[in-house]
Design a protein around this motif. Structure first.
Motif, PDB file in Angstrom:
ATOM      1  N   UNK A  51      -9.565  16.550 -21.059  1.00  0.00           N
ATOM      2  CA  UNK A  51      -9.903  15.703 -21.756  1.00  0.00           C
ATOM      3  C   UNK A  51     -11.767  16.040 -22.112  1.00  0.00           C
ATOM      4  N   UNK A  52     -12.449  16.595 -20.955  1.00  0.00           N
ATOM      5  CA  UNK A  52     -13.469  17.554 -20.924  1.00  0.00           C
ATOM      6  C   UNK A  52     -13.780  18.268 -22.071  1.00  0.00           C
ATOM      7  N   UNK A  58     -13.882  20.449 -28.818  1.00  0.00           N
ATOM      8  CA  UNK A  58     -14.118  19.276 -30.677  1.00  0.00           C
ATOM      9  C   UNK A  58     -15.423  20.057 -30.763  1.00  0.00           C
ATOM     10  N   UNK A  59     -16.220  19.342 -30.091  1.00  0.00           N
ATOM     11  CA  UNK A  59     -17.421  19.535 -30.818  1.00  0.00           C
ATOM     12  C   UNK A  59     -18.195  20.640 -30.354  1.00  0.00           C
ATOM     13  N   UNK A  60     -17.618  21.938 -30.472  1.00  0.00           N
ATOM     14  CA  UNK A  60     -17.704  23.354 -31.128  1.00  0.00           C
ATOM     15  C   UNK A  60     -17.558  23.210 -32.790  1.00  0.00           C
ATOM     16  N   UNK A  61     -15.954  22.820 -32.640  1.00  0.00           N
ATOM     17  CA  UNK A  61     -15.303  22.623 -34.021  1.00  0.00           C
ATOM     18  C   UNK A  61     -16.349  22.006 -34.993  1.00  0.00           C
ATOM     19  N   UNK A  62     -16.840  20.915 -34.149  1.00  0.00           N
ATOM     20  CA  UNK A  62     -17.329  20.445 -35.571  1.00  0.00           C
ATOM     21  C   UNK A  62     -18.508  20.674 -35.069  1.00  0.00           C
TER      22      UNK A  62
END
Length: 152
Positions: A51-52, A58-62
């Motif tokens: 999950x991390x 996801x954070x990098x993609x965002x």
């Protein structure tokens, strides 16, 4: 008596052995429970790591999407400013050309006006000359009449 003591001691040891077996069984059951809990915690830990990892992705993609959106917005603003600047430059060029044309027209008009003023002055001088000549002719005509009257 010694046999009795030995038997009592053996019975006591057997009882202790039974108690130890029960204790060993309880310890083994407890150990199995701890191992089960350890497997559960490891499984949860693995899920949390996944999950991390997904959150980091996801954070990098965002962040990448946000940077791309900011870059696109900046590019759009720059493009709009370039178009506006180009339009203003075109208007400035047109205005300068019109100003140059008007200056040339003004110079031409002043030249024509000066030419007309010169022609007017020349005509006025010609008129004055003709008036002077007419006055001189009038005097001569009067003198000629007077002479004719004298001669007659």
């Amino acid at each position: 008596a010694q046999r009795e003591t030995i038997r009592a001691h053996i019975a006591s040891l057997s009882g202790m052995r039974g108690g130890c077996l029960k204790e060993q069984q309880r310890a083994e059951a407890h150990s199995r429970e701890l191992e089960r809990q350890l497997r559960l915690v490891r499984s949860q830990n693995k899920q949390l790591r996944e999950s991390l990892s997904q959150l980091r992705c996801s954070s990098a993609e965002a962040a990448a999407k946000q940077e791309a959106a900011a870059a696109a917005a900046k590019e759009a603003v720059v493009a709009k400013a370039s178009r506006e600047l180009e339009a203003l430059q075109t208007r400035l060029d047109e205005s300068l050309a019109r100003s140059e044309w008007l200056r040339a027209e003004l110079e031409h008009t002043v030249y024509e006006r000066d030419g007309l003023s010169q022609a007017k002055r020349e005509k006025e001088a010609e008129i004055v000359g003709l008036q002077d000549e007419a006055a001189a002719l009038q005097r001569k005509a009067s003198e000629a009449e007077a002479l004719q009257t004298k001669l007659l």
